[in-house]
Design an enzyme around this catalytic site. Structure first.
Site, PDB file in Angstrom:
ATOM      1  N   SER A   1       9.798  19.665  15.171  1.00 35.27           N
ATOM      2  CA  SER A   1      11.223  19.927  15.385  1.00 35.27           C
ATOM      3  C   SER A   1      11.444  21.426  15.386  1.00 35.27           C
ATOM      4  O   SER A   1      10.653  22.180  14.787  1.00 35.27           O
ATOM      5  CB  SER A   1      12.046  19.285  14.255  1.00 35.27           C
TER       6      SER A   1
ATOM      7  N   TYR B   1      13.189  18.546   4.853  1.00 35.00           N
ATOM      8  CA  TYR B   1      12.923  18.118   6.225  1.00 35.00           C
ATOM      9  C   TYR B   1      12.221  19.224   6.999  1.00 35.00           C
ATOM     10  O   TYR B   1      11.183  18.990   7.649  1.00 35.00           O
ATOM     11  CB  TYR B   1      14.226  17.732   6.921  1.00 35.00           C
TER      12      TYR B   1
END
Length: 258
Positions: free
Chosen positions: A152, A165
Site C-alpha cells: 500500500s 497498518y
C-alpha cells in the site's frame, strides 16, 4: 482502466489469488482467468468465493474455490497440495489477503494490532512458504514464475493513526525487495503493488472516526482507483516477457495528494 491486454497471454498459467472473495482479489482472479490462466481463489468466505468461480466459469474460464484462512499455516499448505494435485504447481501467486484497522496508538487496541500482524504479515508469509516451491519449480522448468504481494502507499506515507497498518505494509514492501535479491537470480519474479485509495470494502473495516472521514472524503472528492485497475496492472506484470520484472509499482488516483 480500459483493458490493456487482449487474447490469452496467460494461457497455461496456474494462478493463486488470496483475499479473493471481493475487491481487488476477486477482480484480479476474474481478469487472470479471462486472459487464459487457471485460477485458484483463496479466502475465508466460501460463498463469496463460489460467486467468483461462477463468474469465471460463465465466461468459459477454469477456477477452483478453496475456503482457507491464510493465518492457518497447515490449511494454506493443504491448499497448495490440492492445487498441485489437481492442476499442477502454481506459477503465479497474487498474495493479496489483508485487513486495515486504524486507531491511535494510545488507544491500545492490541487485539486489532495483532489481527493486522497475523493477517498482513503472518498470512502473507504462510502463502509464500506454501507456494514458493511451486514457483521455484516453474522457474527451473523455464516457465514464468511470479510472486506479487499487495502492499500500500501506506508503506511510505506518514499518516496519524495508521501506525500498525502502515508498519505491516512497510514490512511487505521491504520484504519484497529482499526476496528479489534471493529469487531473481533463480528467475522467480518478485514484485509489490502499492495502491493508493481503491474503492473497495476495505475501508468498511475502519472504525476510527478521523480515518473513516479521511477515506470517505477521498472517495467523495476524487476519482478513486477501482478494483479493475489493480487487476489489469497485476495481469500486465505477469504477462510481460519472463526476463522483465516490474518490481514495485505504486498505483495512485491522479487527484490523490496524500
Amino acid at each position: 482502466m480500459s483493458a490493456l491486454l487482449s487474447g490469452t497471454p496467460l494461457a497455461g498459467r496456474v494462478a493463486v489469488v488470496s483475499g479473493a472473495s471481493s475487491g481487488m482479489g476477486a477482480a484480479t482472479a476474474e481478469r487472470l482467468a479471462q486472459l487464459g490462466a487457471t485460477v485458484i481463489v483463496l479466502a475465508r468466505r466460501k460463498d463469496k468465493l463460489e460467486d467468483v468461480v461462477k463468474n469465471i466459469e460463465a465466461l468459459g474460464g477454469t477456477a477452483l474455490a478453496l475456503a482457507v484462512d491464510v493465518t492457518d499455516r497447515a490449511a494454506v499448505q493443504s491448499a497448495a497440495d490440492q492445487v498441485a494435485a489437481r492442476f499442477g504447481k502454481a506459477d503465479l501467486v497474487f498474495n493479496n489477503a489483508g485487513v486495515q484497522l486504524i486507531s491511535g496508538i494510545e488507544e491500545l487496541k492490541i487485539d486489532e494490532w495483532q489481527r493486522q500482524i497475523d493477517l498482513n504479515i503472518s498470512g502473507l508469509m504462510n502463502v509464500i512458504a506454501a507456494f514458493l516451491p511451486h514457483l521455484t519449480d516453474s522457474a527451473v522448468q523455464g516457465r514464468p514464475a511470479d510472486l506479487i504481494n499487495t502492499s500500500s502507499i501506506a508503506a511510505t506515507r506518514i499518516l496519524a493513526k495508521f501506525s500498525i497498518y502502515s508498519g505491516t505494509k512497510a514490512y511487505i514492501s521491504h520484504l519484497t525487495r529482499l526476496l528479489r535479491v534471493e529469487l531473481g537470480p533463480k528467475m522467480v519474479r518478485v514484485a509489490a503493488i502499492e495502491p493508493g485509495m481503491v474503492d473497495t470494502e476495505l475501508p468498511d473495516h475502519v472504525t476510527d472516526t478521523d480515518a473513516s472521514k479521511l477515506m470517505a472524503d477521498l472517495i467523495h472528492d476524487i476519482d478513486c482507483l477501482q478494483s479493475a485497475d489493480i487487476a489489469e496492472t497485476v495481469a500486465f506484470m505477469a504477462a510481460v516477457p519472463r526476463h522483465v520484472n516490474l518490481t514495485e509499482i505504486t498505483i495512485m488516483p491522479t487527484a490523490q495528494a496524500i
